[in-house]
Design an enzyme around this catalytic site. Structure first.
Site, mmCIF file in Angstrom:
data_model
loop_
_atom_site.group_PDB
_atom_site.id
_atom_site.type_symbol
_atom_site.label_atom_id
_atom_site.label_comp_id
_atom_site.label_asym_id
_atom_site.label_seq_id
_atom_site.Cartn_x
_atom_site.Cartn_y
_atom_site.Cartn_z
ATOM 1 N N VAL A 86 26.932 24.776 -7.922
ATOM 2 C CA VAL A 86 25.569 25.160 -7.996
ATOM 3 C C VAL A 86 25.220 26.400 -7.727
ATOM 4 O O VAL A 86 24.053 26.868 -7.682
ATOM 5 C CB VAL A 86 24.702 24.067 -7.355
ATOM 6 C CG1 VAL A 86 24.898 22.447 -7.470
ATOM 7 C CG2 VAL A 86 24.998 24.111 -5.805
ATOM 8 N N HIS A 102 26.231 19.446 -11.735
ATOM 9 C CA HIS A 102 25.420 19.162 -10.521
ATOM 10 C C HIS A 102 24.139 20.017 -10.240
ATOM 11 O O HIS A 102 23.726 20.185 -9.351
ATOM 12 C CB HIS A 102 26.382 19.252 -9.135
ATOM 13 C CG HIS A 102 27.435 18.126 -9.402
ATOM 14 N ND1 HIS A 102 28.584 18.458 -8.606
ATOM 15 C CD2 HIS A 102 27.430 17.093 -9.923
ATOM 16 C CE1 HIS A 102 29.170 17.051 -8.658
ATOM 17 N NE2 HIS A 102 28.734 16.572 -9.539
ATOM 18 N N CYS A 110 9.668 19.841 -8.305
ATOM 19 C CA CYS A 110 8.678 19.190 -7.712
ATOM 20 C C CYS A 110 8.913 17.676 -7.745
ATOM 21 O O CYS A 110 9.292 17.099 -8.668
ATOM 22 C CB CYS A 110 7.208 19.488 -8.320
ATOM 23 S SG CYS A 110 6.144 18.595 -7.343
ATOM 24 N N SER A 172 38.470 19.172 -5.375
ATOM 25 C CA SER A 172 39.197 18.073 -4.550
ATOM 26 C C SER A 172 39.341 16.855 -5.480
ATOM 27 O O SER A 172 40.015 15.990 -5.082
ATOM 28 C CB SER A 172 38.730 17.631 -3.388
ATOM 29 O OG SER A 172 37.335 17.343 -3.485
ATOM 30 N N GLU A 198 46.027 23.042 -2.730
ATOM 31 C CA GLU A 198 46.684 21.864 -2.120
ATOM 32 C C GLU A 198 46.530 20.820 -3.080
ATOM 33 O O GLU A 198 45.965 20.876 -3.981
ATOM 34 C CB GLU A 198 46.104 21.362 -0.940
ATOM 35 C CG GLU A 198 44.466 21.046 -0.794
ATOM 36 C CD GLU A 198 43.962 21.011 0.412
ATOM 37 O OE1 GLU A 198 43.150 20.209 0.508
ATOM 38 O OE2 GLU A 198 44.200 21.677 1.404
#
Ligand code: OAD
Length: 223
Positions: A86, A102, A110, A172, A198
């Site tokens: 975002v 997202h 609002c 991830s 990773e």
């Protein structure tokens, strides 16, 4: 070609990832703050966290990983960037064909009248912010337990199903429905390349798991 990015691509720009070092704010996990329930309980606390994230992101500039994806977009006739981020760094780098699953931290919405507007100030003068109608404003992002913006996931799935290659960068792969694009691509016969510091839950099923920093690997991949 489709690309799915997560917070890891912005890590080298100085934006902390959610589940990595520096991602915690006052010991709260994102799952404790990025929910409609947390906002209903304590909008001030949730806005303080977003204000902290806005201040950090405001200082950040796109890195060589973001730039490499812009070059890829120029090279490939069929290209869709699907991002969970975002932070707006893909926009700042110059990416155009992009689905923001997202939402966008630089937009407000609002909670009363539903209007939404951009606000790029690093620090908001008064928390929590309000709309012109007097209603409480919320960040223009998707929280845990909320649906993605209408039609967004369908578009992302469509782009994934059309792609011969899905490049998965710096996520991830723990948050759904975004992570479901990875097995979807595999089922549809695409080659899936993962770039991450990773292993992830999908390291075993992808065609190629490149371990390292996105800002170093992506420019080499694109060349
Ligand atoms: P995470 O914080 O869960 O994961 C970041 C991933 O990036 C990890 O797998 C790291 O190993 C990897 N990483 C870190 N630095 C990297 C680098 N320099 N190069 C390559 N990889 C690197 O972030 P996301 O997967 O994006 O959702 O999290 C998904 C969603 O959870 C976010 O969009 C957000 C969050 O809560 C909402 O706010 C709804």
């Amino acid at each position: 070609m489709a690309v799915l990015t997560g917070a890891g691509i912005s890590a080298e720009s100085g934006v902390p990832t959610f589940r990595g070092p520096g991602g915690l704010w006052k010991d709260y996990k994102p799952e404790d703050l990025a929910t409609p329930e947390a906002f209903a309980r304590d909008p001030q606390l949730v806005w303080e966290w977003y204000n902290w994230r806005r201040e950090t992101i405001h200082k950040a500039k796109p890195n060589s990983g973001h730039a490499a994806l812009v070059r890829l977009e120029i090279q490939k006739p069929h290209f869709t960037l699907i991002t969970q981020n975002v932070d707006g760094l893909h926009d700042m780098a110059g990416s155009g064909r992009m689905l923001k699953l997202h939402g966008d931290i630089w937009r407000m919405r609002c909670t009363v009248c539903g209007s939404n507007w951009p606000d790029r100030r690093a620090t908001l003068p008064k928390l929590p912010p309000h709309c012109g109608c007097g209603g409480l404003a919320r960040p223009g992002v998707v929280w845990f337990g909320e649906p993605l913006p209408e039609g967004m996931m369908q578009e992302a799935e469509h782009a994934t199903l059309e792609a011969q290659v899905l490049l998965v960068v710096g996520t991830s792969a723990q948050v759904y429905p975004a992570a479901s694009l990875i097995p979807l691509a595999k089922q549809a016969g695409a080659r899936v390349i993962q770039v991450n510091l990773e292993p992830t839950p999908y390291s075993e099923i992808v065609d190629c798991a490149l371990e390292g920093a996105a800002g170093e690997i992506l420019p080499r991949l694109v060349e």
